[in-house]
Scaffold this motif. Structure first.
Motif, short mmCIF file in Angstrom:
data_model
loop_
_atom_site.label_atom_id
_atom_site.label_comp_id
_atom_site.label_asym_id
_atom_site.label_seq_id
_atom_site.Cartn_x
_atom_site.Cartn_y
_atom_site.Cartn_z
N ARG B 11 0.87 -14.89 -47.47
CA ARG B 11 0.48 -16.37 -46.64
C ARG B 11 0.04 -16.35 -45.24
O ARG B 11 -0.82 -17.14 -45.04
CB ARG B 11 1.75 -17.12 -47.05
N ASP B 15 -3.22 -17.84 -44.13
CA ASP B 15 -3.18 -18.79 -43.06
C ASP B 15 -4.07 -18.55 -41.84
O ASP B 15 -4.09 -19.31 -41.08
CB ASP B 15 -1.75 -19.23 -42.60
N GLU B 205 -1.80 -31.80 -56.85
CA GLU B 205 -1.72 -30.43 -56.68
C GLU B 205 -3.02 -29.87 -56.19
O GLU B 205 -2.96 -28.98 -55.14
CB GLU B 205 -1.28 -29.72 -58.03
N ARG B 209 -3.73 -28.34 -52.30
CA ARG B 209 -4.24 -26.89 -52.18
C ARG B 209 -5.49 -27.04 -51.10
O ARG B 209 -5.76 -26.31 -50.18
CB ARG B 209 -4.87 -26.26 -53.40
N TYR B 210 -6.19 -27.95 -51.43
CA TYR B 210 -7.58 -28.05 -50.61
C TYR B 210 -7.30 -28.33 -49.18
O TYR B 210 -7.87 -27.55 -48.15
CB TYR B 210 -8.25 -29.35 -50.99
N THR B 211 -6.28 -29.07 -48.81
CA THR B 211 -6.18 -29.30 -47.38
C THR B 211 -5.66 -27.94 -46.59
O THR B 211 -5.79 -27.70 -45.37
CB THR B 211 -4.75 -30.26 -47.39
N VAL B 212 -4.88 -27.17 -47.24
CA VAL B 212 -4.39 -25.89 -46.68
C VAL B 212 -5.65 -24.72 -46.84
O VAL B 212 -6.20 -24.21 -45.82
CB VAL B 212 -3.20 -25.21 -47.55
N GLU B 213 -6.49 -24.72 -47.94
CA GLU B 213 -7.33 -23.67 -48.00
C GLU B 213 -8.52 -24.14 -47.11
O GLU B 213 -9.07 -23.21 -46.64
CB GLU B 213 -8.07 -23.84 -49.50
N SER B 219 0.53 -25.12 -44.34
CA SER B 219 0.82 -25.59 -45.81
C SER B 219 2.47 -26.54 -45.69
O SER B 219 2.42 -27.29 -46.52
CB SER B 219 1.22 -24.33 -46.62
N SER B 240 5.69 -27.16 -50.01
CA SER B 240 4.34 -26.68 -49.56
C SER B 240 3.21 -27.33 -50.07
O SER B 240 3.25 -27.22 -51.50
CB SER B 240 4.43 -25.07 -49.80
N ASN B 242 0.29 -26.43 -50.80
CA ASN B 242 -0.54 -25.73 -51.44
C ASN B 242 0.38 -25.22 -52.68
O ASN B 242 -0.40 -24.43 -53.52
CB ASN B 242 -1.13 -24.47 -51.01
N GLU B 243 1.57 -25.56 -53.02
CA GLU B 243 2.56 -25.22 -54.18
C GLU B 243 3.11 -26.41 -54.63
O GLU B 243 4.38 -26.51 -54.41
CB GLU B 243 3.26 -24.18 -53.65
#
Lengths: 579, 402
Positions: B11, B15, B205, B209-213, B219, B240, B242-243
């Protein structure tokens, strides 16, 4: 000295003598106050029978009491439990603690046995025993009313007088020193009540630093959904947990035979608010105000109480549950143990009591008559008497609260490692397994739980010695409280040093217990949790707890604690090496 | 526990918060285990063995900002004091150890600081952070220090300009190599109102994930919700982004049950925003340039000392309003709803960005726009020089906010 007074008030009820002594500064620094100080003060007495006149009953405040540190107007009462036979402590909030500190002492140490009922009246520097024959047999409310104007009251009701093994000491404002039967210890000494008045202020060594730390704590409280969230305990009280435990399928039902009660919504937080116009109430000086009362001032039940008088006994009537709670408060009974003992008895006889029967049973327990005579012994002794020992849902004879261990494996382990028996508050893993604070953990996994439980036990022992409320730690951490403590006392503490103090306290308690014969054999869950599943459904499986995995984690806990595989001490001189 | 160490090392790499070859974890159950870069692993193990904690990460950050802050600190200073709300609330300050500080062994010195705080900057080594409950917690604390020092350094740089040898070059490399264009391009969003619970959860969900990726947020810094009828679906506290599977609470708008006690601390803000705006979704994150820019203010002779809570003004970053307000019950829920309905976006002083929309595509694109605007504006001011940066401030158009 800042923070502490450095004094202890000793009272010998046998001779009627009261005097003050100095407490060595070294002990205060090493044990803080509250639970830690009380446990230390029992070093020469821990082998005594709980009802031996020489067994002390210690009321100890902490160094933050008397300041504006959030949730710190609390004290801890320490002795040996007649219910569990373990060393025992319980903390309670309210003005009593504040005024005891204001009377210029860090602890009140009561020993001996009065030849007749008495009330101890502490007013500033003076302390006297006054006859209480006319109060003997009175309820808590009647007792507090009779002593009005003399100060803050800690009293026992008929349950304590009559030696009910789960009798509480009740604070005048409705807080209870609960669970382990210290009310019975007080009753055996024929001490009906303690009344304190004192106004000596606590000097804070570094006001600016203190204020800064206090602001940090309050900011964290405001950021915590559990504390000040719109569905949190400040709004709904601890019954905010009812819906969550139902959803997680871990609400003990019918003496833990099931883990879901269909009617739990009847006594959840929103129902209490709607049906009883619940308003905010709480401990003196506490910003959270998580207790709830009716507009008429009747205290409403907490989560454990609604769930155990509700689901555990199959009762869905909220008014009946509120009535049971009020009765317990008036009679001086612990609600968790009372409800759980009645539930075990109900399963043994093949029928759980109805709402009306509960009220009668509670009164009979307090007066130790009829069926109440047996039930007053708590579930372990009662179930054994009935030839059904397996029906006592307890650890070390302390009845389990309203978190089914099959739904939270850290909780399962913590019930067993707790030095005072099946208590949720020693390590409080519900915080991370359910409430996601400080971070979430997998509630159906034992991985890492031995270390987590050990650290949490140490941390909470320090919290109980400050004395602060554990609910504070749904938001704040030891970082901020170490700052408050350092600012108050001018002695530098850190979270790490506080945890080290907590470890000393936990090990001392365990050493006392081992000295009284406790071993790993007592660190066991009732068989039901390893043999029977909970109520699976809605995509959540609640299987029995794997015994081998549980034992493996318990063995890890012993290793982490430096204990033998039997959960005992290899070093017989452990105590002598402690301050 | 080995799987946890591997997960969170990965992670940190994903990140881009730590150098892939400079990460080590230590964890202790009944035994102490270490993994990762051998030198750092030794340090991590030595340090953790002195602490009452479960886990520890020692890693070299992917950016030199933390070291620059240490080097800029005056003699006698011993900690970095960030101003962003998240750090101010949860970390307070970040102690540091200088490279040439004499004394006990490094592990012991780090442990002494970690005995009092969640993370420490060790000049020349990196960021060391502990977790008392889980391995994830050490990762979160590392990420928090990384975020805090990133934001703090950008603030300081705008105010003071380049001062250290090699600093300008390192920052140029950061702009050129580390930063990536922020865009919503290529992402697939469900359009229009969502009503089926399964559909809502799946979309939340995915968007989390998009916001982190896409690098909008780290996250753990943010929350997300969707309103459907009389239910608000919202990410849980300490979730988190992305989870989010299994970490979304359905909360009835009439508070008829309290299962949402585990919901994000911003539940109240989300509820009030829905009431004020009629939006169907809300996205909240802490994109770094927005956080930095929100704290720029040149109000002269301002009597407000606690800008995070007490500033009554509505300022603007481009067309995005900026208001005060702290987390949870700290005032944010009162100040954001009145300003967000029109522009569909709002920034909270020192904290982060709220965006709304009829669907998550709209909200996501709005957040990208806000952060891109702040990023561009930051560099424009930086390139204009520190003197000008201090003078050219966010515009104050009207007051008060409520």
């Amino acid at each position: 000295m800042n923070g502490w007074t450095g004094k202890i008030l000793k009272v010998d009820l046998t001779s009627g003598r009261a005097w003050r002594e100095d407490i060595p500064t070294e002990l205060l620094h090493a044990y803080l106050g509250g639970r830690g100080l009380g446990v230390r003060l029992l070093r020469d007495h821990y082998r005594l029978d709980p009802f031996d006149p020489a067994m002390p009953l210690v009321f100890a405040v902490g160094p933050l009491c008397g300041t504006t540190a959030p949730t710190a107007a609390r004290l801890t009462v320490v002795s040996r439990s007649p219910l569990t036979s373990t060393i025992y402590d319980c903390s309670a909030g309210g003005r009593f603690a504040w005024r005891l500190k204001g009377a210029g002492v860090d602890a009140l140490h009561v020993s001996g046995e009065s030849p007749r009922p008495v009330v101890l009246v502490v007013n500033g520097e003076s302390a006297e025993l006054i006859p209480a024959d006319s109060l003997w047999g009175k309820t808590i409310h009647e007792t507090v009313a009779a002593l009005a104007g003399k100060g803050s009251v800690a009293a026992i009701g008929p349950a304590g007088e009559n030696g009910v093994l789960f009798a509480n000491i009740m604070m005048g404002e409705g807080n209870s020193v609960g669970r382990g039967g210290l009310g019975a210890v007080m009753g055996k000494k024929r001490l009906k009540a303690v009344v304190v008045e004192g106004e000596r202020p606590v000097e804070i060594a570094d006001r600016q630093r203190f204020d800064h730390a206090r602001q940090d704590v309050m900011r964290l409280f405001r950021a915590s959904p559990v504390i000040f969230g719109e569905l949190g305990i400040a709004e709904y009280g601890t019954p905010a947990l009812v819906d969550l435990m139902r959803q997680r399928r871990m609400a003990p039902t019918e003496n833990f035979r099931k883990t879901v009660f269909a009617d739990s919504g009847n006594y959840a937080g929103p129902a209490l608010r709607r049906d009883f116009q619940a308003r905010k109430d709480g401990c003196y000086g506490c910003p959270i105000q998580c207790k709830k009362s009716t507009p008429q001032g009747e205290h409403l039940p907490e989560y454990e109480t609604v769930s155990h008088f509700g689901a555990l006994n199959g009762i869905s009537s909220l008014s009946a549950i509120v009535r049971a709670n009020t009765l317990c408060n008036e009679l001086g009974l612990d609600t968790i143990s009372a409800a759980a003992t009645i539930s075990a008895w109900g399963e043994a006889r093949g029928r759980f009591p109805d709402a009306a029967e509960v009220a009668t049973l509670l009164t009979d327990i307090a007066w130790r008559r009829g069926d109440g005579l047996l039930l007053s012994l708590g579930s372990r002794r009662a179930a054994a008497e009935l030839g059904r020992p397996e029906l006592s849902m307890s650890v070390k004879a302390l009845e389990l609260p309203a978190y089914d261990p099959r739904g939270a494996y850290g909780m399962a382990l913590a019930y067993c490692t707790s030095n005072r028996g099946g208590c949720h508050l020693r390590a409080y893993p519900i915080s991370h397994e359910i409430l996601r604070k400080p971070v979430p953990t997998d509630r159906f996994s034992f991985s890492g739980k031995a270390r987590i439980i050990k650290i949490a036990e140490d941390s909470n022992a320090a919290v109980d010695s400050l004395v602060a409320c554990k609910f504070s730690f749904f938001g704040a951490t030891l970082e901020e409280y170490a700052e408050l403590l350092s600012a108050t006392t001018r002695v530098e503490y850190t979270p790490q040093t506080l945890k080290e103090i907590g470890e000393r306290i936990c090990l001392t308690e365990r050493f006392y217990n081992c000295g009284n014969g406790f071993t790993a054999a007592e660190d066991r869950l009732p068989e039901r949790f390893h043999a029977e599943p909970g109520s699976s459904g809605e995509g959540i499986d609640i299987p029995p707890i794997d015994r081998a995995r549980f034992n493996e984690e318990l063995a890890k806990y012993y290793r982490i604690r430096g204990l033998t595989p039997e959960g005992t001490f290899a070093d017989a001189d452990f105590l002598e090496k402690q301050p | 526990m080995h799987d946890q160490l591997a997960k969170y090392a990965a992670r940190l790499i994903a990140d881009r918060a730590a150098r892939p070859d400079g990460i080590a974890f230590a964890a202790q159950d009944d035994l102490l285990i270490t993994e990762g870069n051998p030198e750092l692993a030794r340090l991590a193990g030595d340090t953790l063995s002195c602490l009452s904690a479960l886990s520890l990460v020692a890693a070299r950050p992917s950016l030199p900002f933390a070291d620059f802050l240490v080097q800029r600190a005056e003699t006698g200073e011993s900690c970095i004091v960030p101003r962003d709300t998240e750090t101010r609330t949860f970390l307070h300050d970040i102690p540091f150890l200088r490279r040439d500080e004499p004394g006990m062994d490094t592990g012991g010195r780090i442990a002494r600081h970690l005995g009092n705080r969640k993370g420490v900057v060790v000049e020349g080594v990196g960021i060391v952070a502990s977790g008392s409950v889980t391995v994830e917690q050490a990762y979160i604390n590392y990420s928090s220090v990384f975020h805090a020092t990133f934001v703090k350094y950008l603030e300081v740089l705008l105010r003071e300009g380049f001062r250290l040898p090699g600093e300008r070059e390192a920052f140029a490399a950061f702009r050129r190599d580390w930063l990536r264009p922020l865009t919503a391009e290529g992402l697939v969003f469900r359009q229009g109102a969502l009503s089926e619970p399964g559909e809502i959860l799946a979309e939340m969900e995915a968007v989390g994930r998009y916001t982190v990726e896409r690098g909008l947020v780290d996250s753990f810094f943010g929350n997300i919700s969707c309103r459907s009828g009389e239910v608000i679906y919202i990410s849980q506290t300490a979730a988190s982004l992305n989870e989010l599977a299994g970490c979304i609470d359905p909360v009835p708008t009439d508070n008829s049950n309290t299962c949402g006690i585990t919901a994000s601390s911003e539940l109240l803000a989300h509820r009030r925003i829905y009431e004020a705006s009629g939006a169907r979704v809300i996205l909240h994150g802490h994109p770094k340039f927005s956080v930095v820019m929100s704290m720029l203010c040149a109000e002269a002779n301002c009597p407000v000392s606690d800008c995070w809570r007490e500033c009554p003004k509505v300022r603007f970053l481009g067309d995005t309003p900026v208001v005060a307000g702290e987390i949870g019950a700290g005032g944010l829920a009162k100040r954001v709803p009145p300003v967000i309905a029109g522009p569909g976006r709002a920034v909270v002083y020192g904290h982060g960005v709220f965006t709304i929309g009829a669907d998550f595509g709209e909200a996501f694109r709005a957040m990208v726009e806000v952060e891109n605007w702040c990023r561009a504006e930051y560099f424009r001011r930086l390139d204009d020089g520190p003197g000008l940066a201090a003078k050219v401030v966010t515009e104050i158009r009207r007051a008060p906010a409520d």
